[in-house]
Design a protein around this motif. Structure first.
Motif, PDB file in Angstrom:
ATOM      1  N   UNK A  56      -1.347  74.195  48.148  1.00  0.00           N
ATOM      2  CA  UNK A  56      -1.183  73.437  46.906  1.00  0.00           C
ATOM      3  C   UNK A  56       0.297  73.302  46.601  1.00  0.00           C
ATOM      4  N   UNK A  57       0.653  72.268  45.848  1.00  0.00           N
ATOM      5  CA  UNK A  57       2.046  72.083  45.459  1.00  0.00           C
ATOM      6  C   UNK A  57       2.430  73.136  44.419  1.00  0.00           C
ATOM      7  N   UNK A  58       3.649  73.632  44.576  1.00  0.00           N
ATOM      8  CA  UNK A  58       4.110  74.703  43.701  1.00  0.00           C
ATOM      9  C   UNK A  58       5.305  74.227  42.876  1.00  0.00           C
ATOM     10  N   UNK A  59       5.310  74.620  41.608  1.00  0.00           N
ATOM     11  CA  UNK A  59       6.442  74.376  40.736  1.00  0.00           C
ATOM     12  C   UNK A  59       6.995  75.693  40.250  1.00  0.00           C
ATOM     13  N   UNK A  60       8.166  75.630  39.632  1.00  0.00           N
ATOM     14  CA  UNK A  60       8.776  76.811  39.033  1.00  0.00           C
ATOM     15  C   UNK A  60       9.295  76.428  37.655  1.00  0.00           C
ATOM     16  N   UNK A  61       9.060  77.290  36.681  1.00  0.00           N
ATOM     17  CA  UNK A  61       9.543  77.061  35.320  1.00  0.00           C
ATOM     18  C   UNK A  61      10.069  78.379  34.783  1.00  0.00           C
ATOM     19  N   UNK A  62      11.233  78.320  34.117  1.00  0.00           N
ATOM     20  CA  UNK A  62      11.826  79.544  33.607  1.00  0.00           C
ATOM     21  C   UNK A  62      12.494  79.339  32.269  1.00  0.00           C
ATOM     22  N   UNK A  63      12.717  80.449  31.581  1.00  0.00           N
ATOM     23  CA  UNK A  63      13.200  80.457  30.203  1.00  0.00           C
ATOM     24  C   UNK A  63      14.369  81.427  30.071  1.00  0.00           C
TER      25      UNK A  63
ATOM     26  N   UNK B 246      13.439  75.841  49.426  1.00  0.00           N
ATOM     27  CA  UNK B 246      12.606  74.636  49.584  1.00  0.00           C
ATOM     28  C   UNK B 246      11.160  74.944  49.247  1.00  0.00           C
ATOM     29  N   UNK B 247      10.967  75.957  48.402  1.00  0.00           N
ATOM     30  CA  UNK B 247       9.619  76.448  48.126  1.00  0.00           C
ATOM     31  C   UNK B 247       8.872  75.623  47.092  1.00  0.00           C
ATOM     32  N   UNK B 248       9.603  74.772  46.336  1.00  0.00           N
ATOM     33  CA  UNK B 248       8.995  74.146  45.171  1.00  0.00           C
ATOM     34  C   UNK B 248       9.057  72.621  45.229  1.00  0.00           C
ATOM     35  N   UNK B 249       8.043  72.008  44.643  1.00  0.00           N
ATOM     36  CA  UNK B 249       7.984  70.548  44.558  1.00  0.00           C
ATOM     37  C   UNK B 249       8.524  70.032  43.237  1.00  0.00           C
ATOM     38  N   UNK B 250       8.777  70.926  42.283  1.00  0.00           N
ATOM     39  CA  UNK B 250       9.349  70.557  40.988  1.00  0.00           C
ATOM     40  C   UNK B 250       9.831  71.826  40.302  1.00  0.00           C
ATOM     41  N   UNK B 251      10.875  71.680  39.478  1.00  0.00           N
ATOM     42  CA  UNK B 251      11.436  72.829  38.764  1.00  0.00           C
ATOM     43  C   UNK B 251      11.800  72.427  37.351  1.00  0.00           C
ATOM     44  N   UNK B 252      11.574  73.350  36.407  1.00  0.00           N
ATOM     45  CA  UNK B 252      11.870  73.085  35.001  1.00  0.00           C
ATOM     46  C   UNK B 252      12.536  74.314  34.392  1.00  0.00           C
ATOM     47  N   UNK B 253      13.653  74.096  33.691  1.00  0.00           N
ATOM     48  CA  UNK B 253      14.364  75.195  33.058  1.00  0.00           C
ATOM     49  C   UNK B 253      14.546  74.976  31.572  1.00  0.00           C
ATOM     50  N   UNK B 254      14.217  75.980  30.799  1.00  0.00           N
ATOM     51  CA  UNK B 254      14.431  75.945  29.347  1.00  0.00           C
ATOM     52  C   UNK B 254      15.614  76.856  29.024  1.00  0.00           C
ATOM     53  N   UNK B 255      16.611  76.307  28.387  1.00  0.00           N
ATOM     54  CA  UNK B 255      17.826  76.982  27.916  1.00  0.00           C
ATOM     55  C   UNK B 255      18.362  78.025  28.895  1.00  0.00           C
ATOM     56  N   UNK B 256      18.657  77.552  30.108  1.00  0.00           N
ATOM     57  CA  UNK B 256      19.243  78.405  31.134  1.00  0.00           C
ATOM     58  C   UNK B 256      20.768  78.402  31.046  1.00  0.00           C
ATOM     59  N   UNK B 257      21.338  79.470  30.546  1.00  0.00           N
ATOM     60  CA  UNK B 257      22.765  79.511  30.292  1.00  0.00           C
ATOM     61  C   UNK B 257      23.630  79.545  31.536  1.00  0.00           C
TER      62      UNK B 257
ATOM     63  N   UNK C  61      14.317  69.428  44.941  1.00  0.00           N
ATOM     64  CA  UNK C  61      13.102  68.891  44.326  1.00  0.00           C
ATOM     65  C   UNK C  61      13.485  68.317  42.971  1.00  0.00           C
ATOM     66  N   UNK C  62      12.624  67.531  42.347  1.00  0.00           N
ATOM     67  CA  UNK C  62      12.909  67.029  40.997  1.00  0.00           C
ATOM     68  C   UNK C  62      13.057  68.180  39.999  1.00  0.00           C
ATOM     69  N   UNK C  63      13.975  67.999  39.036  1.00  0.00           N
ATOM     70  CA  UNK C  63      14.267  69.038  38.052  1.00  0.00           C
ATOM     71  C   UNK C  63      14.300  68.424  36.656  1.00  0.00           C
ATOM     72  N   UNK C  64      13.787  69.204  35.697  1.00  0.00           N
ATOM     73  CA  UNK C  64      13.862  68.843  34.285  1.00  0.00           C
ATOM     74  C   UNK C  64      14.427  70.040  33.520  1.00  0.00           C
ATOM     75  N   UNK C  65      15.349  69.765  32.557  1.00  0.00           N
ATOM     76  CA  UNK C  65      15.993  70.828  31.805  1.00  0.00           C
ATOM     77  C   UNK C  65      15.894  70.576  30.309  1.00  0.00           C
ATOM     78  N   UNK C  66      15.801  71.679  29.534  1.00  0.00           N
ATOM     79  CA  UNK C  66      15.684  71.611  28.075  1.00  0.00           C
ATOM     80  C   UNK C  66      16.715  72.526  27.423  1.00  0.00           C
ATOM     81  N   UNK C  67      17.409  72.012  26.399  1.00  0.00           N
ATOM     82  CA  UNK C  67      18.438  72.778  25.703  1.00  0.00           C
ATOM     83  C   UNK C  67      18.342  72.551  24.197  1.00  0.00           C
ATOM     84  N   UNK C  68      18.724  73.587  23.434  1.00  0.00           N
ATOM     85  CA  UNK C  68      18.853  73.444  21.991  1.00  0.00           C
ATOM     86  C   UNK C  68      20.258  72.985  21.636  1.00  0.00           C
ATOM     87  N   UNK C  69      20.359  72.083  20.688  1.00  0.00           N
ATOM     88  CA  UNK C  69      21.656  71.502  20.333  1.00  0.00           C
ATOM     89  C   UNK C  69      22.646  72.537  19.818  1.00  0.00           C
TER      90      UNK C  69
END
Length: 220
Positions: free
Chosen positions: A106-113, A128-139, A151-159
């Motif tokens: 199965x396709x694997x993603x990674x998400x961290x906070x 090369x383990x992941x098909x998508x990665x997402x990071x929330x407020x990674x300093x 792989x494709x990446x999405x990131x989230x930050x607080x203003x």
């Protein structure tokens, strides 16, 4: 349930596993500096409810096993002390052990906070383990902003994150024009954690919606 993993260097670590056994999509969830605590298990369970097989490796097991901290100043201090001596390359071995324990085929993603947001970026750029990665407020992402994601990446930050200035976010955007970067006006660090004073429910829900759409697009 808690399981045991073995990394490539022989280190054994605990991990929280949840989700359907017949899942067709899978995630490695990476902790904040507070361990695989109650909040992180809730995060995992929320993804499991969306149909993901989920494993959250206990990255602090490199220095102390079974760490579960709260969010008081003393917990922040202790989390930073535990995080300090952990080598990023060894952390990646633990992440890859978790990825290898997810359902095969199965396709694997990674998400961290928090710290995990940076680790998720490393998972995207240093493996090369992941098909998508997402990071929330990674300093720590800004220090590795020129690394190439596999792989494709999405990131989230607080203003108004006191530990991640908007100049860092701008630098990441400029270095990574293909990465989806979202900034939440008025939000601080940890806005997605319901146990922190910085929690903003509307922003947490919006970021989660974006995260789920992103993974649905890339993991199926």
């Amino acid at each position: 349930m808690m399981i045991e993993l073995t990394a490539a260097d022989g280190h054994t670590l605990g991990a929280y596993r949840t989700g359907p056994t017949d899942a067709t999509k899978a995630l490695v969830v990476i902790q904040e500096i507070f361990g695989v605590n109650r909040h992180m298990r809730r995060v995992c369970d929320a993804f499991a409810a969306e149909g993901y097989a989920v494993i959250a490796p206990a990255l602090f097991d490199r220095v102390e096993r079974g760490v579960e901290l709260g969010y008081e100043p003393a917990d922040v201090k202790r989390g930073r002390e535990l995080r300090g001596p952990i080598d990023a390359d060894l952390t990646l071995l633990d992440v890859l052990a978790a990825a290898g324990a997810l359902p095969a085929g199965v396709k694997r993603g990674i998400v961290g906070y928090c710290w995990g947001g940076t680790v998720a970026w490393h998972g995207a750029t240093r493996s090369s383990a992941f098909s998508a990665a997402c990071g929330w407020y990674g300093g720590g992402i800004v220090a590795a902003k020129d690394e190439v994601a596999r792989c494709p990446v999405q990131l989230h930050f607080g203003e108004v994150d006191a530990s991640i200035p908007m100049t860092d976010v701008t630098a990441i955007r400029e270095a990574q024009p293909d990465v989806g970067v979202f900034v939440y006006p008025g939000a601080g660090h940890g806005f997605g954690c319901e146990e922190r004073g910085s929690y903003v429910q509307a922003d947490a829900e919006r970021a989660q919606e974006r995260t789920l759409r992103f993974f649905a697009q890339h993991l199926g």
